[in-house]
Design an enzyme around this catalytic site. Sequence first.
Site, mmCIF file in Angstrom:
data_model
loop_
_atom_site.group_PDB
_atom_site.id
_atom_site.type_symbol
_atom_site.label_atom_id
_atom_site.label_comp_id
_atom_site.label_asym_id
_atom_site.label_seq_id
_atom_site.Cartn_x
_atom_site.Cartn_y
_atom_site.Cartn_z
ATOM 1 N N HIS A 52 12.083 -58.497 -13.744
ATOM 2 C CA HIS A 52 11.793 -57.439 -12.782
ATOM 3 C C HIS A 52 11.236 -58.020 -11.491
ATOM 4 C CE1 HIS A 52 12.772 -54.458 -15.680
ATOM 5 N NE2 HIS A 52 12.140 -53.464 -15.080
ATOM 6 N N HIS A 56 4.318 -57.311 -18.276
ATOM 7 C CA HIS A 56 4.310 -58.775 -18.282
ATOM 8 C C HIS A 56 2.892 -59.344 -18.109
ATOM 9 C CE1 HIS A 56 8.630 -59.611 -18.433
ATOM 10 N NE2 HIS A 56 8.802 -58.576 -17.642
#
Length: 347
Positions: free
Chosen positions: A216, A309
């Site tokens: 991302h 993350h």
Amino acid sequence: MDSPPPPSGPSRRHVSPSSLSPSSQTVHISSSTTTRTSPPRNNPLLPTPTELALLSIYPLLLIFGTFFAVLSPDVQSSTYNPLTQSHDQGSLSPSYFARKNNLFNVLFVKRGWGWITFSFFLFIFTHPAVRTSAQRSRATIRWAVVTAWWVFVTQWFFGPAIIDRGFRITGGKCQVKMAEISEKDAGDVGVKEVFTAAACKSAGGRWSGGHDISGHVFLLVLGSCFLLQEVGWVVGRWVRFVREERAVVMADGAVKGATAELEREVRYQGEDMGRGTGVMEGLGHGGKVAVGVVGLCAWMLLMTAIYFHTWFEKFTGLLVALTALYTTYILPRNVPALRSIIGLPGI
């Protein structure tokens, strides 16, 4: 009768400007013009001050998101799952944007390169400053180079993508029973050799262990900065908003401004076409769409920084994206042969 002696001391005779010799007038004019100094050029190996300011936004967003996640009670009270790289989903989710199925993630990020590609081509084929076939061809080549980076890192790199290869090299594996893995997914040479994140997910497994570069962060930084480079330099020069110049190394080793390579017809025919135009008007329809895509990228990057993350996964995603951007936009300024192929935005 003797004439009176001349007066002692320096002469006070008035000298009119018309009595000055041409040479003295020339010296006077040249001395006044030498006081005008052009702004110093930046190192061709480094981004310009404006580029550096824009690039600094990305780590600042990631740092802000990290601190926000640490200080937010809602985020801290939500369990983080390292296997899914996200917080609790559903009703226990700390925010709508923390859910993987939020509309912005599903409709924009998951299809991010399509939005970036659409806004880019809309811009180069509608903006009046990009009006020669050479400019459009080189812009398309730069898009192909950046797209190749996106494909190699996230989709395919002569087999598994770089993200998948990096995950396996650092000890990652797919948690799934061997009996559940079909020959179509695993092949005949073993799971470790050919498995990708997509194949693991389709077999009902999950990545475990290893280091997973944030795809991302990579996509959002690469795509938004790509649009900023392609749109920013074109519009900035068009409306005379950007005053600084990129330094480039010429074939003979001399360092000059990038405008030295402007095509003759572009330099003379379009010199004053954008003068007096406001920034919003100068963007055109394609530029406005691109700005909207960049804004969404920045927002979703912040949401990724807060909810998804680990900090190191996000850092490596940023690092890989910046590497791709450097090789596409900074390196050609130092390599004339490469620059002759892909060019520079706005030139």
